[in-house]
Motif scaffolding. Sequence first.
Motif, mmCIF file in Angstrom:
data_model
loop_
_atom_site.group_PDB
_atom_site.id
_atom_site.type_symbol
_atom_site.label_atom_id
_atom_site.label_comp_id
_atom_site.label_asym_id
_atom_site.label_seq_id
_atom_site.Cartn_x
_atom_site.Cartn_y
_atom_site.Cartn_z
ATOM 1 N N GLU A 66 0.839 -1.207 0.000
ATOM 2 C CA GLU A 66 0.000 0.000 0.000
ATOM 3 C C GLU A 66 0.875 1.259 0.000
ATOM 4 N N THR A 67 2.022 1.207 0.645
ATOM 5 C CA THR A 67 2.954 2.347 0.648
ATOM 6 C C THR A 67 3.458 2.628 -0.760
ATOM 7 N N LYS A 86 0.597 4.168 -2.766
ATOM 8 C CA LYS A 86 0.379 5.573 -2.366
ATOM 9 C C LYS A 86 1.424 6.499 -2.966
ATOM 10 N N THR A 102 -2.051 9.220 -7.601
ATOM 11 C CA THR A 102 -2.583 10.439 -7.003
ATOM 12 C C THR A 102 -3.536 10.039 -5.888
ATOM 13 N N GLU A 103 -3.943 11.002 -5.091
ATOM 14 C CA GLU A 103 -4.875 10.720 -3.992
ATOM 15 C C GLU A 103 -6.181 10.116 -4.500
ATOM 16 N N MET A 104 -6.718 10.674 -5.590
ATOM 17 C CA MET A 104 -7.974 10.163 -6.153
ATOM 18 C C MET A 104 -7.781 8.784 -6.782
ATOM 19 N N GLU A 105 -6.682 8.577 -7.506
ATOM 20 C CA GLU A 105 -6.414 7.263 -8.084
ATOM 21 C C GLU A 105 -6.315 6.202 -6.986
ATOM 22 N N TYR A 106 -5.624 6.529 -5.903
ATOM 23 C CA TYR A 106 -5.484 5.588 -4.792
ATOM 24 C C TYR A 106 -6.852 5.273 -4.184
ATOM 25 N N TYR A 107 -7.643 6.314 -3.967
ATOM 26 C CA TYR A 107 -8.983 6.147 -3.388
ATOM 27 C C TYR A 107 -9.839 5.204 -4.244
ATOM 28 N N GLU A 149 -8.891 1.575 -2.749
ATOM 29 C CA GLU A 149 -9.892 1.559 -1.683
ATOM 30 C C GLU A 149 -11.302 1.335 -2.213
ATOM 31 N N GLU A 171 -15.447 8.125 -7.776
ATOM 32 C CA GLU A 171 -15.336 9.565 -7.994
ATOM 33 C C GLU A 171 -16.726 10.150 -8.220
#
Length: 161
Positions: A35-36, A39, A43-48, A52, A56
Amino acid sequence: MKKISLLLCIILLYSCKSPAQDKEKEVTYPVSKTETEWKAELTEMEYYVLREAGTERPFTSELNKNHEKGTYVCAACQTPLFKSQHKFDSGTGWPSFDREIEGNVAFSTDYKVGYARTEEHCATCGGHLGHVFNDGPRDTTGKRHCINGAALDFIPAKDGK
């Protein structure tokens, strides 16, 4: 006697459900990272979205209205997932396709909203893409692959082909 029969029925019902049935099968993918590492690369959105299983907001992806010829690839590992000739405007606010590139998209069942949906993942890295529904164009496959734009990168076709 009725109470004993009822008690036996209840015991049988609960004994059929074991903790092993609750565990999802651990799936391994050809591209596997911590996961590190994900990350650091996304990007934050791609990771989300990809890691996760987030979604979007509709109508926020620049790829939703993209009409160029080319290939949509996984934003995490660059595996080709969808071709532009199979993209259509579903009006939902997410890029939609009537079919995937066979073998590059994996499917599972998701109950997160209280009922079963078919979830789509990149078959190479396991990244969450979106869901597939049976309300797509009837003149083709009848499928609507509703995909988060944040899960995709677009590779334009060379010479418009």
